[in-house]
Design a protein around this motif. Structure first.
Motif, PDB file in Angstrom:
ATOM      1  N   LEU A   1      -0.475  -7.051  -2.860  1.00 17.57           N
ATOM      2  CA  LEU A   1      -0.113  -8.309  -3.801  1.00 17.57           C
ATOM      3  C   LEU A   1      -0.595  -8.865  -4.633  1.00 17.57           C
ATOM      4  CD1 LEU A   1       0.085  -9.411   0.236  1.00 17.57           C
ATOM      5  CD2 LEU A   1       1.776  -7.790  -1.333  1.00 17.57           C
ATOM      6  N   PRO A   2       0.433  -9.465  -5.422  1.00 21.01           N
ATOM      7  CA  PRO A   2      -0.097 -10.118  -6.889  1.00 21.01           C
ATOM      8  C   PRO A   2      -1.143 -11.669  -5.701  1.00 21.01           C
ATOM      9  CG  PRO A   2       2.395 -11.565  -6.201  1.00 21.01           C
ATOM     10  CD  PRO A   2       1.579 -10.519  -5.011  1.00 21.01           C
ATOM     11  N   THR A   3      -2.185 -11.386  -6.834  1.00 25.20           N
ATOM     12  CA  THR A   3      -2.931 -12.933  -6.406  1.00 25.20           C
ATOM     13  C   THR A   3      -2.134 -14.353  -7.307  1.00 25.20           C
ATOM     14  OG1 THR A   3      -3.737 -12.866  -8.656  1.00 25.20           O
ATOM     15  CG2 THR A   3      -5.396 -11.893  -7.519  1.00 25.20           C
ATOM     16  N   GLU A   4      -2.372 -16.026  -5.917  1.00 22.32           N
ATOM     17  CA  GLU A   4      -1.919 -16.812  -6.631  1.00 22.32           C
ATOM     18  C   GLU A   4      -2.070 -16.849  -8.144  1.00 22.32           C
ATOM     19  OE1 GLU A   4      -2.427 -20.527  -4.942  1.00 22.32           O
ATOM     20  OE2 GLU A   4      -4.766 -20.151  -4.419  1.00 22.32           O
TER      21      GLU A   4
ATOM     22  N   ARG B   1       1.176  -1.273   0.281  1.00 24.71           N
ATOM     23  CA  ARG B   1      -0.433   0.310  -0.550  1.00 24.71           C
ATOM     24  C   ARG B   1       0.517   1.292   0.180  1.00 24.71           C
ATOM     25  NH1 ARG B   1      -2.984  -1.826   3.492  1.00 24.71           N
ATOM     26  NH2 ARG B   1      -4.291  -2.681   1.830  1.00 24.71           N
ATOM     27  N   TRP B   2       1.789   0.944   0.604  1.00 26.70           N
ATOM     28  CA  TRP B   2       2.670   2.270   0.993  1.00 26.70           C
ATOM     29  C   TRP B   2       2.893   2.281  -0.576  1.00 26.70           C
ATOM     30  CZ3 TRP B   2       8.150   1.705   0.222  1.00 26.70           C
ATOM     31  CH2 TRP B   2       9.076   3.141   0.469  1.00 26.70           C
ATOM     32  N   ALA B   3       3.894   1.149  -1.405  1.00 27.21           N
ATOM     33  CA  ALA B   3       4.106   1.891  -2.074  1.00 27.21           C
ATOM     34  C   ALA B   3       3.751   1.926  -3.364  1.00 27.21           C
ATOM     35  CB  ALA B   3       5.652   0.210  -2.914  1.00 27.21           C
TER      36      ALA B   3
ATOM     37  N   ARG C   1       6.560  -9.970  -3.422  1.00 26.08           N
ATOM     38  CA  ARG C   1       6.936  -9.352  -5.128  1.00 26.08           C
ATOM     39  C   ARG C   1       5.319  -9.095  -5.300  1.00 26.08           C
ATOM     40  NH1 ARG C   1       9.191 -10.988  -9.277  1.00 26.08           N
ATOM     41  NH2 ARG C   1      10.534 -13.016  -8.076  1.00 26.08           N
ATOM     42  N   LEU C   2       5.734  -7.694  -5.279  1.00 27.27           N
ATOM     43  CA  LEU C   2       4.586  -6.686  -5.750  1.00 27.27           C
ATOM     44  C   LEU C   2       4.066  -6.797  -6.804  1.00 27.27           C
ATOM     45  CD1 LEU C   2       5.981  -3.447  -4.621  1.00 27.27           C
ATOM     46  CD2 LEU C   2       4.703  -5.105  -3.852  1.00 27.27           C
ATOM     47  N   ALA C   3       2.181  -6.308  -7.138  1.00 25.68           N
ATOM     48  CA  ALA C   3       1.893  -6.255  -8.435  1.00 25.68           C
ATOM     49  C   ALA C   3       0.559  -5.173  -8.337  1.00 25.68           C
ATOM     50  CB  ALA C   3       0.937  -7.629  -8.318  1.00 25.68           C
ATOM     51  N   ARG C   4       0.674  -4.629  -9.819  1.00 19.17           N
ATOM     52  CA  ARG C   4      -0.840  -3.296 -10.213  1.00 19.17           C
ATOM     53  C   ARG C   4      -1.710  -3.486 -10.926  1.00 19.17           C
ATOM     54  NH1 ARG C   4       4.241   0.451 -10.489  1.00 19.17           N
ATOM     55  NH2 ARG C   4       4.839   1.068  -8.605  1.00 19.17           N
ATOM     56  N   ASP C   5      -2.722  -3.270 -10.905  1.00 24.34           N
ATOM     57  CA  ASP C   5      -3.989  -3.109 -12.428  1.00 24.34           C
ATOM     58  C   ASP C   5      -2.951  -2.343 -13.073  1.00 24.34           C
ATOM     59  OD1 ASP C   5      -5.580  -4.649 -10.134  1.00 24.34           O
ATOM     60  OD2 ASP C   5      -5.892  -2.535  -9.257  1.00 24.34           O
ATOM     61  N   SER C   6      -3.271  -2.412 -14.001  1.00 22.09           N
ATOM     62  CA  SER C   6      -3.231  -1.711 -15.062  1.00 22.09           C
ATOM     63  C   SER C   6      -4.318  -1.512 -15.985  1.00 22.09           C
ATOM     64  CB  SER C   6      -1.771  -2.212 -15.914  1.00 22.09           C
ATOM     65  OG  SER C   6      -1.975  -3.784 -16.052  1.00 22.09           O
TER      66      SER C   6
ATOM     67  N   GLN D   1       6.538 -15.963  -1.517  1.00 17.25           N
ATOM     68  CA  GLN D   1       6.309 -14.631  -1.275  1.00 17.25           C
ATOM     69  C   GLN D   1       4.892 -14.360  -0.976  1.00 17.25           C
ATOM     70  OE1 GLN D   1       8.005 -14.412  -6.408  1.00 17.25           O
ATOM     71  NE2 GLN D   1       9.837 -15.630  -5.013  1.00 17.25           N
ATOM     72  N   TRP D   2       4.578 -13.895  -0.005  1.00 19.06           N
ATOM     73  CA  TRP D   2       3.262 -13.772  -0.034  1.00 19.06           C
ATOM     74  C   TRP D   2       2.640 -13.189  -0.987  1.00 19.06           C
ATOM     75  CZ3 TRP D   2       1.558 -14.892   4.949  1.00 19.06           C
ATOM     76  CH2 TRP D   2       2.423 -15.222   5.654  1.00 19.06           C
ATOM     77  N   THR D   3       0.926 -13.973  -1.569  1.00 24.69           N
ATOM     78  CA  THR D   3       0.369 -13.829  -2.627  1.00 24.69           C
ATOM     79  C   THR D   3      -1.115 -12.840  -1.715  1.00 24.69           C
ATOM     80  OG1 THR D   3      -1.597 -15.714  -2.266  1.00 24.69           O
ATOM     81  CG2 THR D   3       0.636 -15.509  -3.978  1.00 24.69           C
ATOM     82  N   GLN D   4      -1.865 -12.372  -2.035  1.00 24.37           N
ATOM     83  CA  GLN D   4      -3.337 -12.058  -1.500  1.00 24.37           C
ATOM     84  C   GLN D   4      -4.179 -13.270  -1.758  1.00 24.37           C
ATOM     85  OE1 GLN D   4      -6.625  -9.885  -4.378  1.00 24.37           O
ATOM     86  NE2 GLN D   4      -4.238  -8.570  -4.482  1.00 24.37           N
TER      87      GLN D   4
END
Ligand SMILES: [Fe+2]
Length: 407
Positions: free
Chosen positions: A296-299, A290-292, A402-407, A337-340
Motif C-alpha cells: 500500500l502507498p503511504t499517505e 502482498r499477493w500482487a 491503489r498499489l505502490a512499490r519500492d523502486s 484508497q487505503w494507505t499504510q
C-alpha cells in the motif's frame, strides 16, 4: 456590492444547496427505510438528516444567535453523535430504535433551522462563519455516509430493493501503469483554503524511491486474487487480518455473492470486472498488495503523487441518486484508497478550539488514512490533503486500493 457581501452570498448559496441535496437523497425513502439501522457502525438515514441539523442548531444558532430557542429541547440528546462537551447522548448502536421523531418531523426541524441560519448569516462574525463552513463540510461527509448506510440497510433486506436506477458503465479497464514518485523531502498537508484541523500544519515528509499505480485495483483483478486462494492463504495476511478473516468468515468483498453478482445502490448486478473494487477492509487491501508483489502507498506518497491533480474531476456525487464505482476515473472518485499510514497527528497539530475540537483529534488511535474520494463523495468536498480514516476492519464505505512499490 461589497466583497464581503458576495462571499457571504456564496456561503449562503452553498449552505442552501448542501441542505437541499441531503433532502433530495432522502426523497425516495419511506419513514421505515429511513429509520432502521443495519449495524452499529451505520446510522439510519433519518438520523443523518437530524444530526446534521443538530450540528448547525447547536454550534451556530444556540451558541451565536441571541434569543434563538431550541426547536425541541429533548432532541439534542438523540442526535449528538460523539461530542462529550455536549454531554450525555443516546447510544450509537440504538439509533435504529428511534421511530420518533418521524421523518416528516425531522424535515420540519430542518426547515426551521435552515430559515434561522439564512436570516442569521448577515450578522454572524467571521469566526462564526467559519463554523458555518465547517457545518457544510460536515453535512457533505454525512451525505456520503447516508449513501453507504442506505446501501447497508437495503443489503439486509432479502427483497434487495434498489435505492435508485442502476448507474451502468460499459467502459473497459485502463491498462495498469506505474508512476515514478518523487523521493527526498516533500511537503504535505493543507495550505490555504478550507481544511479540517487534522490536515494541518503543512510539513515535510521524507519519501523513499517508489512507484505508485496509475489506477485502482479492479474487480477483475480481485476475482483473480480470490480464485488464487487469496482468502485462504495465511501467509498473505497480517496476523490481525487473518484472525478477522477466520472469525468473520470473509471470502470476498462485502456485498459480493458467489455467483458473480454484487449488491449495489442500483440493486443486484453483475460484477463489472473493469470497475475499481470496493468495500474492502484495510486487511484485504494489504493482503491483496502482498499477493500482487506490491504494497500500500503511504499517505505522503499518495498526496505527493496527486497534489497537482484536479480534485473536482472524476466519478463523484453530483446529485441525489444511485452511485457506483466505474472504470476510467482519476485519483479522486470511485473509491477511497487505503494507505499504510496510521491516522496520527501531524507535527504541530492543534485541534479546533471548543467542542468542535472533538471532530478529528480524538480518533487518532487504531485507524488508517484513506486518500482520494469516492463515487459517494460530494464533488468539491475532497482535496489532496484530505485525510479520511477508518478502522482496519471497516468495509461498508466505498473503500478500494491503489498499489505502490519500492523502486
Ligand atoms: Fe457528524
Amino acid at each position: 456590492m461589497a466583497r464581503g457581501d458576495s462571499a457571504l452570498e456564496a456561503l449562503g448559496g452553498r449552505l442552501a444547496a448542501t441542505r437541499r441535496l441531503t433532502l433530495d437523497l432522502a426523497a425516495p425513502l419511506s419513514d421505515a427505510d429511513a429509520t432502521i439501522q443495519p449495524h452499529p457502525d451505520a446510522s439510519p438515514a433519518k438520523w443523518h438528516l437530524a444530526h446534521t441539523t443538530w450540528f448547525f442548531e447547536t454550534f451556530i444558532l444556540r451558541d451565536h444567535v441571541p434569543g434563538y430557542e431550541l426547536y425541541d429541547e429533548s432532541w439534542p440528546f438523540l442526535f449528538n453523535s460523539y461530542y462529550e462537551g455536549e454531554g450525555e447522548r443516546h447510544a450509537r448502536p440504538r439509533r435504529g430504535m428511534l421511530s420518533r421523531p418521524t421523518l416528516d418531523e425531522v424535515r420540519g426541524w430542518r426547515a426551521t433551522v435552515d430559515e434561522a441560519l439564512q436570516s442569521a448569516l448577515p450578522n454572524l462574525p467571521p469566526e462564526t462563519l467559519k463554523l458555518v463552513e465547517l457545518g457544510i463540510q460536515h453535512e457533505q461527509q454525512h451525505q456520503e455516509l447516508f449513501l453507504t448506510d442506505i446501501l447497508a440497510t437495503f443489503a439486509e433486506n432479502p427483497l434487495e430493493p434498489p435505492y435508485g436506477l442502476a448507474d451502468i458503465s460499459r467502459d473497459a479497464a485502463e491498462p495498469l501503469g506505474w508512476i515514478a514518485g518523487r523521493s527526498g523531502l516533500v511537503e504535505i498537508g493543507a495550505g490555504s483554503g478550507f481544511a479540517f484541523d487534522c490536515e494541518r500544519p503543512r510539513h515535510q515528509a521524507l519519501l523513499h524511491p517508489h512507484r505508485i499505480a496509475s489506477r485502482c485495483v479492479t474487480n477483475g483483478e480481485w476475482q483473480e486474487f480470490t480464485a488464487d486462494g487469496g482468502y485462504s492463504t495465511p501467509a498473505l495476511w497480517l496476523s490481525e487480518g487473518w484472525d478477522w478473516v477466520q472469525s468473520e468468515q470473509v471470502e470476498r468483498p462485502l456485498y459480493w455473492h458467489d455467483d458473480g453478482t454484487h449488491f449495489t445502490l442500483g440493486g443486484r448486478r453483475e460484477i463489472d470486472p473493469a470497475a475499481p473494487v470496493a468495500h474492502i477492509s484495510y486487511y484485504e487491501a494489504d493482503a491483496f498488495a502482498r499477493w500482487a508483489g506490491a504494497r500500500l502507498p503511504t499517505e505522503a506518497e499518495w498526496e505527493d503523487a496527486f497534489a497537482s491533480s484536479d480534485p473536482t474531476i472524476g466519478h463523484q456525487l453530483d446529485r441525489a441518486g444511485s452511485v457506483e464505482p466505474k472504470p476510467g476515473g482519476g485519483p479522486f472518485g470511485d473509491v477511497w484508497q487505503w494507505t499504510q499510514s496510521a491516522f496520527l497527528p501531524y507535527p504541530g497539530f492543534k485541534p479546533e478550539a471548543g467542542t468542535v475540537g472533538e471532530y478529528n483529534g480524538k480518533f487518532m488511535c487504531g485507524q488508517f488514512v484513506l486518500k482520494g474520494a469516492s463515487c459517494a463523495t460530494p464533488r468539491g468536498h475532497s482535496r489532496a490533503s484530505y485525510r479520511n480514516f477508518f478502522p482496519p476492519s471497516a468495509r461498508w464505505q466505498f473503500t478500494g486500493v491503489r498499489l505502490a512499490r519500492d523502486s
